[in-house]
Design a protein around this motif. Structure first.
Motif, mmCIF file in Angstrom:
data_model
loop_
_atom_site.group_PDB
_atom_site.id
_atom_site.type_symbol
_atom_site.label_atom_id
_atom_site.label_comp_id
_atom_site.label_asym_id
_atom_site.label_seq_id
_atom_site.Cartn_x
_atom_site.Cartn_y
_atom_site.Cartn_z
ATOM 1 N N LYS A 97 -3.855 9.768 7.916
ATOM 2 C CA LYS A 97 -4.733 9.300 6.830
ATOM 3 C C LYS A 97 -4.210 7.979 6.256
ATOM 4 C CE LYS A 97 -5.598 13.993 5.138
ATOM 5 N NZ LYS A 97 -5.409 14.909 3.986
ATOM 6 N N PHE A 98 -2.912 7.972 6.008
ATOM 7 C CA PHE A 98 -2.321 6.778 5.402
ATOM 8 C C PHE A 98 -2.519 5.556 6.292
ATOM 9 C CE2 PHE A 98 1.066 3.740 4.746
ATOM 10 C CZ PHE A 98 1.044 3.575 3.368
ATOM 11 N N PHE A 99 -2.255 5.714 7.567
ATOM 12 C CA PHE A 99 -2.368 4.586 8.498
ATOM 13 C C PHE A 99 -3.803 4.063 8.537
ATOM 14 C CE2 PHE A 99 -2.136 3.142 13.179
ATOM 15 C CZ PHE A 99 -1.614 1.911 12.841
ATOM 16 N N PHE A 100 -4.757 4.982 8.600
ATOM 17 C CA PHE A 100 -6.155 4.552 8.662
ATOM 18 C C PHE A 100 -6.549 3.800 7.392
ATOM 19 C CE2 PHE A 100 -10.753 4.877 8.637
ATOM 20 C CZ PHE A 100 -11.037 4.550 9.940
ATOM 21 N N GLN A 101 -6.140 4.298 6.248
ATOM 22 C CA GLN A 101 -6.491 3.626 4.998
ATOM 23 C C GLN A 101 -5.736 2.311 4.843
ATOM 24 O OE1 GLN A 101 -9.001 4.399 3.136
ATOM 25 N NE2 GLN A 101 -9.460 6.250 4.308
ATOM 26 N N PHE A 148 0.834 -1.203 0.000
ATOM 27 C CA PHE A 148 0.000 0.000 0.000
ATOM 28 C C PHE A 148 0.867 1.251 0.000
ATOM 29 C CE2 PHE A 148 -3.370 2.828 1.868
ATOM 30 C CZ PHE A 148 -4.333 2.604 0.903
ATOM 31 N N LEU A 149 2.029 1.152 0.663
ATOM 32 C CA LEU A 149 2.966 2.279 0.643
ATOM 33 C C LEU A 149 3.567 2.438 -0.748
ATOM 34 C CD1 LEU A 149 4.589 4.435 2.289
ATOM 35 C CD2 LEU A 149 6.287 2.656 2.697
ATOM 36 N N LEU A 150 3.996 1.346 -1.304
ATOM 37 C CA LEU A 150 4.668 1.373 -2.601
ATOM 38 C C LEU A 150 3.782 1.948 -3.701
ATOM 39 C CD1 LEU A 150 6.990 0.531 -4.520
ATOM 40 C CD2 LEU A 150 5.859 -1.696 -4.709
ATOM 41 N N LEU A 151 2.532 1.500 -3.751
ATOM 42 C CA LEU A 151 1.703 1.876 -4.901
ATOM 43 C C LEU A 151 0.217 2.063 -4.558
ATOM 44 C CD1 LEU A 151 1.443 2.340 -7.945
ATOM 45 C CD2 LEU A 151 1.286 -0.142 -8.258
ATOM 46 N N GLY A 152 -0.276 1.237 -3.626
ATOM 47 C CA GLY A 152 -1.711 1.218 -3.368
ATOM 48 C C GLY A 152 -2.297 2.575 -3.029
ATOM 49 N N TRP A 153 -1.670 3.247 -2.096
ATOM 50 C CA TRP A 153 -2.176 4.553 -1.683
ATOM 51 C C TRP A 153 -2.306 5.510 -2.863
ATOM 52 C CZ3 TRP A 153 -4.183 7.481 2.199
ATOM 53 C CH2 TRP A 153 -4.109 8.860 2.029
#
Lengths: 441, 441, 441
Positions: free
Chosen positions: A111-115, A57-62
């Motif tokens: 935001k990132f952590f929640f998603q 999710f860090l690499l691309l998903g977000w």
């Protein structure tokens, strides 16, 4: 910094932690419902999947999910969540490439952590349905694809400012985005994998009981607990009326589903099966996930009651059509993810907790909202199922997805990991009675 | 009362509760990785240790750690945390004898509770390494010394305004103060105890598998969850940017460490060992504990990857040198506590989440910070190891530290407690094959 | 909306979630302390009881407890919590029929959720004492009565503006309202049920060890964790001084009780029994529940020490008088619920955390407060025990409360549920040695 930002950040982070904790719930439910010989494998899958999700999710998903782009996907700030962003600024003050989630005034990493924890949930749902026969490495590869290419695209459509949001589809906390996506991806895998050895023989359905109902119960409690982060946290802002309302509809739907699933299993099976009660709870929680902020407390009772009935019937139905889902993940997440999404179109009451959804069919709003919901269900189903099927098929072709029959019979724990979950306890290996083998040691 | 005080108090208390919950995590990891016959003993140790910590830290630990005094120890308000204190007043308004922690504007008992759960963590780390042969009463006595005389002194040096803080050493949430202190104290105990009977025989290392990997996995999830209190809570003030940043670096380091430990164990051992994956997670968490607020998210990936490799190598190394640590506590907490502390000196970026650390070696800051970190590592190692060794030695002389060989073979549960963890399950007692005994019932 | 409302709502919801999580703790403690053959039944009871409570408290309980009415019960807004209410308005601004809880400025559903989880706790306490012989359906029916007619009435007396509140009785978080109510209801059931088959034979007390002390320990940790919601949350407003104070008195009482129960069991039984340590912890928590906000930290040590002693003696005593309580629920919740309530009258210090209780006997306040507390204890005992006895008796007459002897011997899991908790593990069925039977497979 502004007080509201501080409070909202606390709320978002704490509820995200509760959702993270659901990983434990899934691990315990799934391993408890499976056999001891596959326990380490299931624990391993459920453990590593959140690591894979975090990196994927860090690499691309977000970026694909929330990056500014078109109706189909994000196009800016794709990699490593490193696009321009001046959160917690909101509204006019926001400068950045993740506009679709700029409505919540918390720092970027909150935001990132929640998603992220939601993405991880979608990925971990898959693991239960494919349990007891999938190759470890193949599951890891699929999880990576799930969290980089499958979940984020659908997420973009609904929560990232994509085309389904534009159609007026509502999915408050993810009956569709998280649960049915997990369910469709799992279904694709299950169809390619086929049933476990010995599950369906000579037209008979052989029950394969779980090895540890204490763990399964523990896991369900943890999931119920975590759902108090999942649903109320999805406000992403500490709106007192909304979060209180959501906490109650969530809980009441679960309670109602527990009762209806227990009663129905009592009627159909003669006794109140604990597995049905536990899956009933989860079914109610999944079903209320989309509508929790849009329906009244009495409606949440009805939604829960229906969910509890649906899950029992679905478990029986999937077995009849020989779709082998060891833990009932499809009945819980797919069937009730779909039902919950449609329930918004039926039970929604405009602005009941502040959101202008319009009324659902049962409250005089006609079929407009229901149709938008149905569009979402069908579109998400089509995309997720097809892409997942292709992904699983490629993995199957490249590295295989199923362990050898020998390994499956002996257990994936030794075969895949060289571990045994309970090396000291003497166990009764489940007999394959149809083969004429007896219980051994 | 001022809104900021209210919010900070909520944050400090809730994160402290998460850290408290880590006691469950340690109990499950350690008992799961040990044999069933010692399970009650391990559960008992991990349960009572927080009670001992609570009373010891109240009686004397808090005062020694945070009381005004000199660079070595606190001297005022030593006993029962009963010195003058007008918290939540801060800055000029603060009147009291616990000045070194007057920077956080929360009530006195909120500070005490938060610090207590950290003290308890240091104490409980010891229990895993000495498991399966230590006398219950001796462990209790050591825990009391740990929480009154060992941990608080080192804590004073770094967090209580002592000499290491003055040297410019940074340890955000305790890679050194909590984890390596626990590790050094454990190492001293392990050296005096010697390995478990049957672990190293005729130059062979005999693996002793844990009895319940479900519990070990459960415990690791709980620890990971609790770490979201441990690290973000160490702000002791709800700074939105800092707590969001810390939550993510913490999680990403864990994820990276899971992947690297899994891959390395796959390469070295031929299969992905679940124990290595779990300890990899913990290693990543320990390593990021000092630098979590001082490094970027990409740096947290690198720190995690290294931690996961270190823990696998350390587990193998300790076995080679016949230091018997049943659960890998030294590899996780000591090795990665040291690494994490040094990582600050390598990866720190000035003010990345608000704190003026200066830059680490890799970001152009030269070796100044690294040297301060190294000073802290060495000083803490020397003090903790020596004092712990003396403490263990005195306990050994006075009451003994190891159970009899007979009791060790039969299990500490019956010998020390008169209980059996699972009296109904038939078990395969691990055979001592080198003795020529066979598996018996 | 006003900041204070937002903060208080977060506090109330998050602590309520922690209390909800105690359901897991009860489930694990109770199943761990019972035999494997009844494990599914206990898990089922502990799982469904919160569903029943949720629906029962919504249907009628809330209205009876908090509805405006007379000193005995609420009379307005009885059904479905649907009376007029404009929360979070407080004081003069409040318009509604639930005035007695209008002092806390949070939205209606936040109040409801917080009170619901307390109601659920009272109901779940019952399940442990009646375990291993009660019919599933009868327990469900009693739980429904408990949460609609028993708990809410007593709750009204103390927390709903009823006659005991008027007498000056104080019960901060429910030593009486929750714990002793659960205990008296359980006692009534136990007396009507009788002891388990084989527990008392020929004047001998036969110990029946629990099947899984790992789960029991896990459950106790979860309860301790949950208590940090139970007690500090009962402020229902985030008062920094009060919630910090309560967190510490709660923890210190638990710690002291762990030590005293462990030491006493060591002296009386020769070894430190883990079950006694765990129940000691719970006893300390129950005892500090009423006085946590009214007593000093040193007093909390004394209260904890006494609680730990009481629970050990009570366990022995109940066995002597042949009251069979498989998990020690009466010794924990009833005995220490009573003691904790009286402890307010002994140890209270006026306004120590802000509440004007007046001083207790030991602080120069004379017997006034103690007498009010005693009145509460007696009145609640009389009402709860009598109504519960009648309720159990009616259930017994109508549908029976005890499973058949055959089913009890074979286990309730198969008999009531058709499930086995651990179908693969070979187990040693506890022998009924007095019958001359031998252990069988």
């Amino acid at each position: 910094m502004e007080t509201k930002i501080i409070i909202d950040t606390i709320w978002v982070l704490l509820t995200a932690k509760l959702v993270f904790f659901m990983n434990l719930g899934f691990a315990m439910v799934e391993s408890g419902f499976a056999r001891a010989k596959n326990c380490v494998n299931i624990l391993s899958k459920n453990f590593i999947v959140f690591a894979v999700s975090s990196l994927g999710f860090l690499l691309l998903g977000w970026g694909l999910m929330f990056g500014d782009g078109n109706g189909f996907m994000g196009l800016k700030g794709l990699f490593f969540a490193s696009g321009l962003d001046n959160s917690p600024a909101t509204g006019e003050a926001y400068k950045g490439v993740y506009s679709s989630i700029a409505w919540t005034g918390v720092p970027f990493w909150a935001k990132f952590f929640f998603q992220l924890v939601f993405c991880g949930t979608a990925a971990t749902i898959v693991s239960g349905a494919v349990a007891e026969r999938i190759k470890y490495v193949s599951f890891i590869v699929f999880s990576f694809l799930m969290t980089t290419l499958i979940y984020p695209i659908v997420g973009h459509w609904v929560w990232g400012g994509g085309w389904l949001a534009g159609k007026g589809m509502f999915d408050f906390a993810g009956s569709t985005v998280v649960h049915s996506v997990g369910g469709w991806a799992a279904l694709a895998g299950v169809l390619l994998l086929g049933p476990r050895f010995g599950k369906y023989t000579n037209g008979k359905i052989n029950p394969i009981p779980g090895h540890n109902l204490s763990l399964a119960t523990l896991g369900t409690f943890v999931l119920w607990f975590g759902w108090f982060g999942f649903n109320p946290g999805s406000t992403m802002t500490a709106d007192p009326m909304a979060i209180s309302h959501v906490a109650i509809t969530t809980n009441i739907a679960a309670a109602a589903a527990i009762m209806s699933s227990t009663v129905l299993s009592w009627l159909l099976l003669g006794k109140p099966d604990l597995g049905m009660t536990l899956n009933g709870c989860l079914a109610g929680l999944v079903a209320i996930t989309a509508p929790c902020a849009f329906v009244s407390v009495p409606s949440s009772i009805v939604i829960g009651l229906i969910a509890g009935i649906l899950v029992v019937l679905a478990v029986i139905m999937f077995d009849r059509i020989k779709i082998d889902d060891p833990v009932g993940a499809l009945s819980v997440h797919l069937v009730n993810g779909v039902f919950g999404t449609l329930a918004v179109g039926l039970f929604a009451q405009d602005k009941i907790a502040g959101v202008a959804t319009g009324n659902g069919l049962f409250y005089g709003g006609g079929t407009k909202l229901l149709f938008a919901q149905l569009t979402g269900v069908v579109a998400v189903a089509a995309y997720t199922f097809i892409i997942s099927f292709v992904a699983w098929a490629i993995i199957k072709a490249v590295m295989g997805i199923r362990v050898s029959l020998q390994e499956e019979i002996e257990g994936l724990d030794i075969g895949e990991h060289g571990n045994a979950a309970y090396p000291e306890f003497l166990s009764r290996k489940p007999a394959y009675s149809f083969l004429g083998t007896k219980e051994d040691k």
